[in-house]
Design a protein around this motif. Structure first.
Motif, mmCIF file in Angstrom:
data_model
loop_
_atom_site.group_PDB
_atom_site.id
_atom_site.type_symbol
_atom_site.label_atom_id
_atom_site.label_comp_id
_atom_site.label_asym_id
_atom_site.label_seq_id
_atom_site.Cartn_x
_atom_site.Cartn_y
_atom_site.Cartn_z
ATOM 1 N N ASN A 45 -65.860 -0.516 -28.981
ATOM 2 C CA ASN A 45 -66.331 -0.318 -27.603
ATOM 3 C C ASN A 45 -66.715 1.135 -27.371
ATOM 4 O O ASN A 45 -66.023 2.046 -27.835
ATOM 5 N N LEU A 46 -67.785 1.336 -26.638
ATOM 6 C CA LEU A 46 -68.217 2.679 -26.276
ATOM 7 C C LEU A 46 -67.303 3.228 -25.188
ATOM 8 O O LEU A 46 -67.060 2.560 -24.181
ATOM 9 N N CYS A 47 -66.786 4.430 -25.387
ATOM 10 C CA CYS A 47 -65.834 5.048 -24.454
ATOM 11 C C CYS A 47 -66.295 6.452 -24.093
ATOM 12 O O CYS A 47 -67.004 7.105 -24.850
ATOM 13 N N LEU A 48 -65.839 6.901 -22.942
ATOM 14 C CA LEU A 48 -66.077 8.280 -22.540
ATOM 15 C C LEU A 48 -65.109 9.193 -23.273
ATOM 16 O O LEU A 48 -63.945 8.832 -23.495
ATOM 17 N N GLY A 49 -65.569 10.383 -23.622
ATOM 18 C CA GLY A 49 -64.711 11.349 -24.292
ATOM 19 C C GLY A 49 -63.541 11.764 -23.412
ATOM 20 O O GLY A 49 -63.636 11.785 -22.188
ATOM 21 N N LYS A 50 -62.428 12.098 -24.053
ATOM 22 C CA LYS A 50 -61.216 12.455 -23.320
ATOM 23 C C LYS A 50 -61.415 13.674 -22.414
ATOM 24 O O LYS A 50 -60.896 13.713 -21.307
ATOM 25 N N GLU A 51 -62.175 14.653 -22.850
ATOM 26 C CA GLU A 51 -62.430 15.838 -22.024
ATOM 27 C C GLU A 51 -63.307 15.487 -20.824
ATOM 28 O O GLU A 51 -63.121 16.042 -19.741
ATOM 29 N N VAL A 52 -64.243 14.578 -21.016
ATOM 30 C CA VAL A 52 -65.081 14.133 -19.899
ATOM 31 C C VAL A 52 -64.208 13.451 -18.849
ATOM 32 O O VAL A 52 -64.318 13.743 -17.652
ATOM 33 N N LEU A 53 -63.330 12.562 -19.293
ATOM 34 C CA LEU A 53 -62.434 11.870 -18.357
ATOM 35 C C LEU A 53 -61.513 12.846 -17.642
ATOM 36 O O LEU A 53 -61.280 12.726 -16.440
ATOM 37 N N LYS A 54 -60.994 13.814 -18.374
ATOM 38 C CA LYS A 54 -60.118 14.824 -17.771
ATOM 39 C C LYS A 54 -60.850 15.580 -16.661
ATOM 40 O O LYS A 54 -60.330 15.758 -15.553
ATOM 41 N N GLU A 55 -62.061 15.985 -16.939
ATOM 42 C CA GLU A 55 -62.866 16.718 -15.949
ATOM 43 C C GLU A 55 -63.212 15.825 -14.762
ATOM 44 O O GLU A 55 -63.118 16.250 -13.609
ATOM 45 N N PHE A 56 -63.610 14.582 -15.042
ATOM 46 C CA PHE A 56 -63.971 13.669 -13.961
ATOM 47 C C PHE A 56 -62.769 13.402 -13.058
ATOM 48 O O PHE A 56 -62.896 13.399 -11.840
ATOM 49 N N ASN A 57 -61.610 13.191 -13.647
ATOM 50 C CA ASN A 57 -60.402 12.963 -12.849
ATOM 51 C C ASN A 57 -60.065 14.166 -11.979
ATOM 52 O O ASN A 57 -59.587 14.007 -10.854
ATOM 53 N N SER A 58 -60.325 15.366 -12.478
ATOM 54 C CA SER A 58 -60.051 16.559 -11.668
ATOM 55 C C SER A 58 -61.014 16.681 -10.490
ATOM 56 O O SER A 58 -60.677 17.288 -9.475
ATOM 57 N N LEU A 59 -62.190 16.092 -10.616
ATOM 58 C CA LEU A 59 -63.202 16.153 -9.552
ATOM 59 C C LEU A 59 -63.081 15.026 -8.536
ATOM 60 O O LEU A 59 -63.679 15.088 -7.470
ATOM 61 N N THR A 60 -62.328 13.982 -8.868
ATOM 62 C CA THR A 60 -62.309 12.773 -8.038
ATOM 63 C C THR A 60 -60.886 12.376 -7.673
ATOM 64 O O THR A 60 -60.423 11.301 -8.036
ATOM 65 N N LYS A 61 -60.208 13.193 -6.929
ATOM 66 C CA LYS A 61 -58.833 12.889 -6.511
ATOM 67 C C LYS A 61 -58.789 11.657 -5.604
ATOM 68 O O LYS A 61 -57.771 11.006 -5.497
ATOM 69 N N HIS A 62 -59.897 11.326 -4.960
ATOM 70 C CA HIS A 62 -59.971 10.211 -4.016
ATOM 71 C C HIS A 62 -60.396 8.892 -4.676
ATOM 72 O O HIS A 62 -60.535 7.886 -4.003
ATOM 73 N N ALA A 63 -60.586 8.901 -5.988
ATOM 74 C CA ALA A 63 -61.056 7.703 -6.683
ATOM 75 C C ALA A 63 -59.922 7.037 -7.454
ATOM 76 O O ALA A 63 -58.976 7.698 -7.875
ATOM 77 N N VAL A 64 -60.043 5.735 -7.620
ATOM 78 C CA VAL A 64 -59.123 4.980 -8.474
ATOM 79 C C VAL A 64 -59.955 4.224 -9.503
ATOM 80 O O VAL A 64 -61.149 3.955 -9.293
ATOM 81 N N TYR A 65 -59.322 3.886 -10.609
ATOM 82 C CA TYR A 65 -59.984 3.151 -11.677
ATOM 83 C C TYR A 65 -59.495 1.717 -11.675
ATOM 84 O O TYR A 65 -58.297 1.464 -11.779
ATOM 85 N N GLU A 66 -60.416 0.794 -11.517
ATOM 86 C CA GLU A 66 -60.122 -0.638 -11.570
ATOM 87 C C GLU A 66 -60.193 -1.075 -13.027
ATOM 88 O O GLU A 66 -61.286 -1.202 -13.594
ATOM 89 N N ARG A 67 -59.045 -1.267 -13.639
ATOM 90 C CA ARG A 67 -59.024 -1.610 -15.066
ATOM 91 C C ARG A 67 -59.700 -2.949 -15.342
ATOM 92 O O ARG A 67 -60.395 -3.097 -16.344
ATOM 93 N N SER A 68 -59.500 -3.922 -14.474
ATOM 94 C CA SER A 68 -60.068 -5.251 -14.731
ATOM 95 C C SER A 68 -61.596 -5.230 -14.724
ATOM 96 O O SER A 68 -62.228 -5.961 -15.480
ATOM 97 N N GLY A 69 -62.194 -4.401 -13.887
ATOM 98 C CA GLY A 69 -63.654 -4.326 -13.810
ATOM 99 C C GLY A 69 -64.237 -3.128 -14.518
ATOM 100 O O GLY A 69 -65.454 -2.986 -14.617
ATOM 101 N N LYS A 70 -63.380 -2.239 -14.995
ATOM 102 C CA LYS A 70 -63.786 -1.023 -15.712
ATOM 103 C C LYS A 70 -64.742 -0.164 -14.889
ATOM 104 O O LYS A 70 -65.836 0.182 -15.324
ATOM 105 N N PHE A 71 -64.304 0.162 -13.666
ATOM 106 C CA PHE A 71 -65.104 1.039 -12.815
ATOM 107 C C PHE A 71 -64.205 1.858 -11.897
ATOM 108 O O PHE A 71 -63.052 1.505 -11.659
ATOM 109 N N TRP A 72 -64.755 2.965 -11.418
ATOM 110 C CA TRP A 72 -64.081 3.795 -10.428
ATOM 111 C C TRP A 72 -64.606 3.440 -9.053
ATOM 112 O O TRP A 72 -65.775 3.114 -8.893
ATOM 113 N N ARG A 73 -63.741 3.534 -8.065
ATOM 114 C CA ARG A 73 -64.118 3.276 -6.678
ATOM 115 C C ARG A 73 -63.266 4.159 -5.784
ATOM 116 O O ARG A 73 -62.295 4.774 -6.223
ATOM 117 N N ASP A 74 -63.636 4.199 -4.499
ATOM 118 C CA ASP A 74 -62.845 4.950 -3.526
ATOM 119 C C ASP A 74 -61.468 4.320 -3.365
ATOM 120 O O ASP A 74 -61.320 3.095 -3.435
#
Length: 85
Positions: A45-74
């Motif tokens: 499976n194609l995945c985002l790099g760990k550093e990309v995820l780390k940076e994205f998480n630092s920018l999106t404190k108001h977002a959650v990740y829906e594991r079942s749908g594999k997406f971020w949302r408010d």
């Protein structure tokens, strides 16, 4: 593109739609041919790099990740604590 720049691009996409599918982001970043941005996991499976995820998480404190749908949302008032739902 650096991992931070990739995360900022993802943030722009997230803010425009208020959600972002992981596959959409990873597919876009794959085409930049930078191994620091994406990788294939052991299941192929194609995945985002760990550093990309780390940076994205630092920018999106108001977002959650829906594991079942594999997406971020408010985050919603009904969400459990934590980033993953």
């Amino acid at each position: 593109m650096t991992p931070r720049e990739a995360a900022e691009w993802m943030l722009t996409q997230f803010e425009a739609k208020r959600f972002l599918y992981q596959e959409e982001a990873a597919s876009h970043l794959l085409h930049l041919h930078n191994e620091a941005l994406t990788y294939y996991n052991g299941s192929g499976n194609l995945c985002l790099g760990k550093e990309v995820l780390k940076e994205f998480n630092s920018l999106t404190k108001h977002a959650v990740y829906e594991r079942s749908g594999k997406f971020w949302r408010d985050r919603l008032p009904s969400d459990q604590p934590g980033r993953q739902q």
